[in-house]
Design a protein around this motif. Structure first.
Motif, mmCIF file in Angstrom:
data_model
loop_
_atom_site.group_PDB
_atom_site.id
_atom_site.type_symbol
_atom_site.label_atom_id
_atom_site.label_comp_id
_atom_site.label_asym_id
_atom_site.label_seq_id
_atom_site.Cartn_x
_atom_site.Cartn_y
_atom_site.Cartn_z
ATOM 1 N N ASN A 1 -11.023 -3.591 -5.247
ATOM 2 C CA ASN A 1 -10.544 -2.523 -4.354
ATOM 3 C C ASN A 1 -9.860 -1.410 -5.166
ATOM 4 N N HIS B 1 -3.610 1.158 -4.375
ATOM 5 C CA HIS B 1 -4.846 1.879 -4.658
ATOM 6 C C HIS B 1 -4.679 2.945 -5.730
ATOM 7 N N SER C 1 0.826 -1.211 0.000
ATOM 8 C CA SER C 1 0.000 0.000 0.000
ATOM 9 C C SER C 1 0.861 1.261 0.000
ATOM 10 N N GLY D 1 -4.311 -5.717 -4.876
ATOM 11 C CA GLY D 1 -5.432 -4.900 -4.398
ATOM 12 C C GLY D 1 -5.020 -3.802 -3.428
ATOM 13 N N LEU D 2 -3.752 -3.828 -2.977
ATOM 14 C CA LEU D 2 -3.290 -2.803 -2.026
ATOM 15 C C LEU D 2 -2.833 -1.525 -2.721
ATOM 16 N N ASN E 1 -10.387 -9.236 -4.226
ATOM 17 C CA ASN E 1 -10.212 -7.831 -3.814
ATOM 18 C C ASN E 1 -9.707 -6.940 -4.948
HETATM 19 C C1 LIG Z 1 -8.006 -1.833 -0.228
HETATM 20 O O1 LIG Z 1 -7.168 -0.709 -0.394
HETATM 21 C C2 LIG Z 1 -6.851 -0.021 0.795
HETATM 22 C C3 LIG Z 1 -6.054 1.195 0.430
HETATM 23 O O2 LIG Z 1 -4.839 0.846 -0.179
HETATM 24 C C4 LIG Z 1 -6.128 -0.946 1.740
HETATM 25 O O3 LIG Z 1 -5.859 -0.294 2.951
HETATM 26 C C5 LIG Z 1 -6.984 -2.187 2.004
HETATM 27 O O4 LIG Z 1 -6.263 -3.100 2.796
HETATM 28 C C6 LIG Z 1 -7.357 -2.840 0.703
HETATM 29 N N1 LIG Z 1 -8.263 -3.946 0.947
HETATM 30 C C7 LIG Z 1 -8.058 -5.172 0.464
HETATM 31 C C8 LIG Z 1 -9.109 -6.191 0.801
HETATM 32 O O5 LIG Z 1 -7.112 -5.473 -0.205
#
Ligand SMILES: *[C@@H]1O[C@H](CO)[C@@H](O)[C@H](O)[C@H]1NC(C)=O
Ligand SMILES: *[C@@H]1O[C@H](CO)[C@@H](O)[C@H](O)[C@H]1NC(C)=O
Ligand SMILES: *[C@@H]1O[C@H](CO)[C@@H](O)[C@H](O)[C@H]1NC(C)=O
Ligand SMILES: *[C@@H]1O[C@H](CO)[C@@H](O)[C@H](O)[C@H]1NC(C)=O
Length: 958
Positions: free
Chosen positions: A260, A238, A212, A235-236, A257
């Motif tokens: 996301n 963003h 992230s 999915g992290l 995910n």
């Molecule tokens: C979705 O994105 C957010 C922001 O990067 C992150 O904090 C979260 O863990 C993510 N959720 C999943 C299920 O990957």
């Protein structure tokens, strides 16, 4: 009258002489030698001065800081001399297709480089790992070359990098991620662009690649050989806007995910082996272009959630086992342009509805099971139902029963004029002027649109290009854009042909083409966003520079000279000729010097014609005279120590660089071949924790090695207090880490591996930020050597640090270095010599060790200078555990250096310190105690001993 002309003439001559020679000698020399291997260099590069007159070269003061030779039509190899342009910040050689050969290791010496662009050349061989030394690099674009081999993990250390484009090469191996003292792309937290498509990358997409903390917006991995599943860590990230994973061999289900990623605009998962149900993309409100074709998804009824993707322009799901009926609400998505659902099991009725998207152009449902088409015809929309029951049973001659052929084309129309019929290969511009345009291909890697018939887009592109050219004073009269029938290749790039026409003349000069090339290669021009998405540009070779430019400057001047000279008389002509002769002579001298230095091994050859020229590009050959001069004839003043090899001198090169010269004593000289082998070995290794070899001297019976000079001396000097540096606990851990990293590199990343054989505190040097660097490979042997003579004739090393196992067996392995490292770490903790007055530090510490007590009962061993009173020694126990493993009796039980690196990193992390972080400025990282002052608690006299049992002089910490 004649007097006035004389004055004018003298003024002109004055200009001629004053304006020349602006370039610093070392850069002049380097440029000369670089271009000596190039072809098609501009004519005026022969005699004029680079900083003044060479197109594409820019200087600050007298140093070359920018080289932008985009679209110069140059060719040839890039020699290792490039590494000498130490002030270079921008290097753009893009679109010179005749540049071949490898990218030299010495590229890593351009420490100030922020932009490196080689797109559209023909470089080959591996990308040198020294590229990781370019710590200022922001923009790296090596795409569309012929690079092979792996992506060097060291790229992961480029912490400022924002643009990484390695696409369209023959790179192989896996995507590097960090671990085991290897950097990886996961470290690139500032990078916004990973363009790695069209290579032969293999292995899985490592889950660690994503976090992230990343700022990535474009992830392009298409057309590789990646396998395994898509990691859910994706999915992290963003920030992602474009994700292309298509045309690989990815399998497994798509992680749920993925939705996301709400900023993703383009998602390409096509041409893989993905299984499970197609992912539910509800929530991806920015999604515009979706291609999931050709996967092994489970059969699925046409999902409702498609109709919630409000931004969707393009839906492609060929051969994905979709079944059931297409809901007519799909066609009501306001931005929808293209729906391709070929080769599925869609059945029932096709109903486009009455309020379908105004932008809809194509609905391709070839090879499905549809038996009713409600509208029968939809104005403005091509409907394809070939190979559906409806076409077999009802009316196979209906328009919708033939297969789809894209026959769209576009070209910029003339601007209210009648195109000219042009001669000699010229082309009529949109303004109907015949000229030689600069041409190339603008490839859109992921446009968000799919209907190509909307001319507004191309007009917008032309306008934004023209606006950009005008505002940057690029002499372009007009541009034309062409789209010929789109060739469907797996990459699905949309390729537009671009023509830029010159303003005011019928061709461009090199300044013009390089301006246009640079603007497109460095991506400062942005096509109208977000429609066009990420792009790359590939210029065609421009062959119309003409003959009216780039005349030798002196030629021009002497022309004037001859005209005026004839008017004034023979005397002035004579003066002029004399002066220009003088000038030419000076330039010739400089050029000769340049060529002499560009091939130092020519001189090596003359030393011994039988010995081969060493295979190295980075190390410079110094003459004995050079080094004699800068050490003031090897004077006592410059003598800074001695080692096994001989004396070490500090010196300053004419360019201001401070160096350390190791001069072999007569007794320790090696044979020519051995010396050659050693330099070759040394110049192969580049790591920030190894002292770099800058050059060597093999001249007049001398053997010398020239290294970078490290101002804070050796670790030994620091531990004894000689250098006045106080090392706290964290600083010591960092020194341990740096040393371990240097060794891990030698053992595990250099091929063949190098065993140091003489790790000791004298051989660990500290730079201005107290980063440790391993030095003195005088005794190093690469594995190949040690394999040849299996039983080593002579055990080498320093008593006290020597691995007993190696001593007994004479079998050298990397684990011997691990042992010496362990001893060194004990020295680092205690500031005691390993062996003194019969006491062996390893034994002493082992005996005193009591794991039940705090600090393992080792208080009396800990160097008071660590500052025990103020700092708690976080991770001390763990560190001691690690050190004890390093000095295990049996080599097999000792850890590998990479494991040591990992452990120390963990200790630093648990101490709240980021092990990858650069040290802050020197003043805040340690206390500098005034050197040589009597108030200093340490005294450089080794024999002066205050505390019994301590090898180094000690008093209580202040
Ligand atoms: C979705 O994105 C957010 C922001 O990067 C992150 O904090 C979260 O863990 C993510 N959720 C999943 C299920 O990957
Ligand atoms: C898709 O996801 C959305 C939101 O998470 C949910 O409401 C919907 O029921 C899901 N649809 C399917 C077919 O799983
Ligand atoms: C279409 O296919 C689905 C699933 O295969 C089936 O349940 C349905 O009855 C079919 N509908 C028509 C109209 O054939
Ligand atoms: C054509 O493209 C432009 C720019 O993307 C857009 O604003 C316009 O609505 C499009 N027109 C049609 C008819 O699709």
């Amino acid at each position: 009258m004649s007097e006035r002309i004389l004055v004018v003439l003298l003024l002109a001559l004055n200009c001629l002489l004053v304006a020349k020679g602006e370039t610093a000698d070392e850069d002049f020399t380097t440029l000369r030698s670089l271009i000596s291997t190039w072809k098609n260099t501009p004519p005026n590069w022969v005699v004029s001065d680079p900083c003044d007159d060479w197109e594409g070269i820019k200087c600050k003061k007298t140093r070359v800081t920018s080289i932008t030779l985009s679209s110069f039509g140059l060719g040839g190899p890039l020699s290792g001399d490039i590494g000498s342009l130490s002030e270079l910040e921008i290097l753009d050689l893009s679109y010179n297709k005749d540049f071949t050969g490898p990218l030299p290791q010495s590229i890593g010496e351009l420490r100030k480089l922020s932009t490196l662009i080689l797109v559209g050349c023909n470089f080959n061989g591996p990308i040198p790992d020294s590229i990781g030394n370019l710590q200022e690099l922001l923009f790296l674009s090596l795409n569309s070359n012929s690079f092979s081999g792996p992506i060097p993990p060291s790229i992961g250390s480029l912490s400022k990098l924002y643009w990484l484009d390695l696409a369209d090469n023959q790179l192989e191996g896996s995507i590097p991620v960090s671990g085991d003292d290897i950097f990886g792309l996961d470290n690139l937290h500032h990078a916004k662009h990973f363009h790695l498509g069209k290579n032969n990358l293999s292995g899985t997409i490592p889950p660690q690649l994503f976090s992230s903390e990343m700022a990535l917006i474009h992830l392009l991995l298409e057309s590789n050989k990646l396998v395994g599943s898509i990691p859910s860590t994706l999915g992290l990230v963003h920030s992602l806007e474009v994700v292309r994973l298509d045309s690989n061999s990815l399998d497994g289900p798509v992680p749920p995910n993925i939705n996301n990623l709400t900023n993703v605009r383009d998602l390409y998962l096509s041409n893989n082996k993905l299984s499970g149900p197609p992912p539910n993309l509800t929530g991806m409100d920015a999604l515009s272009y979706l291609d999931m074709s050709n996967n092994s998804f489970k059969p699925l009824d046409f999902p409702e959630w498609f109709t919630n993707l409000k931004s969707l322009t393009t839906l492609k799901m060929e051969r994905t086992q979709l079944q059931g009926q297409v809901p007519s609400s799909l066609f009501g998505l306001v931005n929808l342009q293209t729906v391709v659902l070929k080769d599925n099991k869609i059945n029932g009725t096709l109903d486009v509805g009455s309020s379908y998207s105004r932008q809809l152009r194509l609905v391709d449902l070839e090879t499905n099971s549809i038996d009713i088409f409600k509208q029968n015809e939809v104005p403005g929309v091509t409907i394809i139902l070939k190979d559906n029951p409806i076409c077999q049973e009802i009316d196979e001659r209906a328009a919708y029963c033939s297969s789809y052929k894209s026959n769209f084309s576009y070209s910029t129309p003339p601007n209210n004029c009648v195109p000219d019929t042009c001669k000699s290969g010229k082309i009529s511009s949109p303004n109907c002027i015949c000229a030689y345009p600069y041409t190339g291909t603008l490839a859109l890697r992921s446009p968000s649109f799919s209907n190509l018939d909307n001319n507004t887009r191309y007009l917008m592109l032309e306008e934004s290009l023209m606006r950009y050219f005008k505002s940057h004073f690029v002499p372009v009269d007009s541009v034309s854009v062409m789209l010929s029938h789109q060739i469907m290749d797996p990459t699905q790039y949309l390729k537009l042909n671009l023509q830029a026409f010159p303003s005011g003349q019928d061709h461009f000069n090199r300044t013009g083409t390089s301006q246009i090339g640079f603007m497109l290669s460095n991506q400062t021009f942005k096509p109208p966003q977000p429609d066009f998405g990420p792009f790359y540009f590939l210029a065609d070779k421009y062959e119309h520079f003409g003959n009216d430019e780039g005349l030798p400057e002196s030629g021009k001047h002497s022309n004037i000279g001859i005209i005026v000279g004839a008017a004034v008389g023979g005397l002035v002509l004579l003066v002029l000729l004399l002066l220009s002769g003088l000038y030419a002579f000076r330039q010739k001298k400089r050029a000769e010097k340049a060529i002499g230095q560009s091939n130092p091994f020519r001189r090596w050859d003359t030393v011994d014609s039988k010995s081969e020229v060493p295979q190295l590009k980075e190390a410079r050959m110094f003459s004995f005279e050079d080094l004699k001069k800068c050490t003031k004839s090897f004077s006592q003043v410059n003598d800074i120590g001695s080692g096994g090899f001989g004396k070490v001198y500090k010196a300053t090169l004419p360019n201001g660089q401070v160096i350390a010269i190791k001069r072999a004593q007569k007794e320790s000289m090696q044979g020519k071949l051995e010396f050659k082998a050693e330099i070759e070995l040394l110049s192969r290794v580049h790591h920030k924790n190894l002292v770099s070899l800058l050059g060597f001297c093999f001249d007049q019976g001398e053997q010398m090695l020239v290294y970078e000079y490290l101002q804070n001396g050796s670790l030994k000097d620091a531990l004894t207090g000689k250098s006045g540096i106080r090392l706290d606990w964290i600083r010591r851990l960092k020194i341990a880490l740096g040393t371990a990293r240097g060794l891990a590199y030698l053992h595990e990343l250099v091929n063949p591996p190098i065993i140091h054989r003489d790790i000791k505190s004298n051989n660990i040097l500290l730079d201005d930020r107290l980063n440790s660097k391993v030095s003195d490979f005088g005794l190093s042997k690469s594995m190949i050597d040690s394999e040849k003579d299996h039983v080593t004739t002579q055990v080498k090393g320093t008593l006290g640090y020597l691995d007993p196992e190696y001593y007994m067996s004479q079998q050298l392995t990397e684990k011997s270095d691990v042992y010496s490292f362990g001893v060194l770490m004990m020295e680092l903790i205690s500031a005691r010599k390993p062996l003194e007055r019969g006491k062996y530090i390893v034994k002493e510490i082992r005996n005193a060790l009591d794991k039940t007590k705090s600090l393992y009962g080792l208080h009396e061993f800990i160097d008071p200078a660590i500052g025990l009173s103020s700092t708690t020694l976080i991770g001390f126990d763990k560190f001691v555990d690690l050190v004890l493993r390093c000095v295990e009796e049996s080599g097999e039980e000792r850890p590998k250096m990479s494991e040591v690196v990992r452990e120390i990193e963990n200790i630093l992390k648990s101490a709240g310190t980021n092990p990858t972080e650069e040290s802050p400025s020197i003043s805040s990282s340690y206390e500098e105690v005034s050197r040589g002052s009597s108030s200093h608690p340490y005294n450089s006299n080794d024999t002066f001993d205050l505390s019994a049992g301590s090898p180094y002089p000690k008093v209580d910490p202040v």
